[in-house]
Design a protein around this motif. Structure first.
Motif, short mmCIF file in Angstrom:
data_model
loop_
_atom_site.label_atom_id
_atom_site.label_comp_id
_atom_site.label_asym_id
_atom_site.label_seq_id
_atom_site.Cartn_x
_atom_site.Cartn_y
_atom_site.Cartn_z
N LEU A 90 0.84 -1.20 0.00
CA LEU A 90 0.00 0.00 0.00
C LEU A 90 0.88 1.26 0.00
O LEU A 90 0.59 2.24 -0.70
N ILE A 91 1.97 1.22 0.77
CA ILE A 91 2.91 2.34 0.78
C ILE A 91 3.46 2.57 -0.63
O ILE A 91 3.55 3.72 -1.10
N GLU A 92 3.81 1.50 -1.31
CA GLU A 92 4.34 1.62 -2.67
C GLU A 92 3.32 2.25 -3.61
O GLU A 92 3.67 3.11 -4.44
N ARG A 93 2.04 1.83 -3.52
CA ARG A 93 1.00 2.40 -4.39
C ARG A 93 0.84 3.90 -4.14
O ARG A 93 0.69 4.69 -5.07
N ARG A 94 0.90 4.28 -2.88
CA ARG A 94 0.75 5.70 -2.55
C ARG A 94 1.96 6.51 -2.99
O ARG A 94 1.82 7.65 -3.44
#
Length: 496
Positions: free
Chosen positions: A396-400
């Motif tokens: 999720l951090i990567e997507r953001r």
């Protein structure tokens, strides 16, 4: 010639019968016995051990050039003492080089606030040394008074009375039991600290422990002008202190929980609203380093905890407030930015806390502090993210991160790295470089506002992840972010 051997020998607190057998044997066979003493005074260590001296022993009197008085030494007190210890080491070294056995006497224990440790540090690389422990004065004081210090999981803290009063009060409030050394002319400040910490009533003053002239009394009864150097204070804690939390409300109305941002560090960044609030609450709750920043005072109870129990400390705050007690929950920076505010509202969803009001008091955030130190990098649209994956998955951090990069927003990154998270900065750097120019401006702020403050302006390509830790906050510029000739960073408000 074989060099001699150096012994640092503790002779205990004052009673010659408390000298250990090993210390007595070494003193009785020494070629040279050295001891420290004040100018114009007799060494207490020598007085304790004098009955054991060999008839032909060489005595080395190491007389302090200054104690608490003024000095004309260009380096002040610290400089005068540093030169003195160098001189002491040289005098003892001459005996050791001649093959003599040298015993340096120390009151109590040699490595417990003792002068021996300074010559030990200088001589131990050159000569064989051994330290013989001695009974410290506080052990004799508590034994003489038959006063237990700690039991079970209780914590004992030894404190010098020379600490600033607010720091001493804080530490006294946060421990189960305490010993306060180095009294004398510090006594009035120590008395004030004990009063602020709520520990005065049980504190016991002990003077010249184990000596024939020993005396004990409640600290509150002591004449501050009569306190000698050879004195200490015992603050007992027979059992680990439990701070009671009422299970049911004891007042008609619940008090509100104040969730407070303390700012990134310096007291000057506390808002007047926060300062006023902290002066009125009865309880302060939070992660220990943040609670430590709140001055101890009469009527204040502190509740420190680790960094991963946010909801538990939130529930404690709400329970105390439900019983009518005034509570502040503190965070560094702003409590609403990766702080305790969200955890309080999470815990407040429980039905039993429905009637507890919550109010959040803003503080200067770390991103504001770093941005101000750099110039104006967040002068236009920006995003704020944490790289910690403790409460959200890394994917999720990567997507953001990709979304922020593709939107060409300035990005402020909290919690970039920890002992257990060592790769996220490099991973984020690689991901951002897929969407941003290698020349993208990056600001690395560490401990901004504190004595250790540093600010580095670099680029996304040149950023070294190994230089980043949890004390850092990163600001990744947008494509429009610029650096002035003076090295200041700013982002235009307009979009070309």
């Amino acid at each position: 010639m074989t060099p001699g051997r150096l012994y640092g020998v503790g002779v205990g607190p004052g009673d010659p019968e408390l000298i250990t057998l090993k210390a007595a044997r070494l003193i009785g066979s020494a070629d040279v016995i050295a001891f420290h003493q004040g100018a114009g005074k007799q060494s207490n260590a020598r007085r304790i051990a004098a009955g054991l001296f060999p008839d032909d022993v060489v005595e080395e009197v190491l007389e302090y050039p200054v104690t608490t008085g003024s000095t004309d030494h260009p380096g002040g007190y610290a400089g005068a003492m540093a030169d003195f210890y160098v001189e002491c080491a040289a005098r003892l070294a001459s005996h050791l080089e001649a093959g003599r056995t040298v015993v340096v006497l120390a009151e109590g224990d040699p490595l417990f606030y003792g002068s021996y440790m300074y010559v030990h540090e200088m001589l131990s690389p050159r000569f064989a040394t051994e330290v013989v422990p001695g009974i410290p004065a506080f052990a004799a004081a508590t034994a003489g008074a038959a006063l237990p210090l700690v039991k079970q999981t209780g914590v004992l803290t030894v404190l010098p009375g020379t600490l600033p009063v607010p720091e001493l009060a804080r530490r006294l409030a946060d421990t189960d039991a305490a010993i306060i050394m180095k009294l004398g002319r510090t006594f009035r400040g120590v008395l004030d600290a004990l009063r602020q910490a709520g520990r005065l009533d049980d504190a016991i003053y002990v003077e010249r422990a184990s000596m024939t002239e020993e005396r004990r009394m409640p600290v509150a009864d002591v004449d501050p002008d009569s306190v000698p150097y050879f004195s200490l204070i015992v603050v007992p804690g027979d059992d680990p202190r439990e701070r009671p939390v009422p299970a049911e409300p004891v007042t008609a109305d619940a008090a509100e929980v104040l969730v407070i941002g303390l700012g990134p560090g310096p007291d000057r960044w506390l808002t007047p609203e926060v300062t006023e609030a902290l002066a009125t609450v009865e309880h302060v709750i939070g992660y220990a380093p943040y609670v430590d920043r709140v001055p101890q005072r009469v009527g204040l109870t502190r509740h420190s905890s680790g960094n991963t129990v946010e909801v538990d400390r939130a529930a404690l705050a709400l329970q105390l407030a439900r019983s009518g007690q005034r509570v502040a929950v503190v965070s560094g920076g702003d409590a609403g930015i990766f702080g305790m505010a969200s955890a309080i509202f999470e815990a407040a969803e429980r039905p039993e806390f429905a009637d507890v009001p919550v109010r959040v008091l803003p503080g200067v955030s770390a991103v504001q502090a770093v941005a101000a130190a750099a110039g104006a990098p967040i002068g236009a649209d920006f995003a704020v993210m944490s790289l910690s994956d403790r409460l959200k998955p890394w994917d999720l951090i990567e997507r953001r991160l990709r979304a922020v990069a593709e939107a060409d927003l300035v990005l402020a990154i909290y919690n970039p790295r920890s002992r257990s998270r060592t790769t996220q900065v490099a991973d984020a750097q690689r991901l951002l470089l897929e969407h941003r120019s290698p020349d993208t401006v990056v600001v690395v702020g560490r401990d901004v506002g504190r004595d250790e403050e540093s600010l580095t302006v670099t680029t996304l390509a040149d950023l070294d992840p190994e230089t980043v830790d949890m004390k850092c906050l990163l600001i990744i510029g947008a494509s429009s972010t610029r650096v002035t000739a003076a090295g200041q960073v700013w982002t235009p408000r307009f979009v070309e």
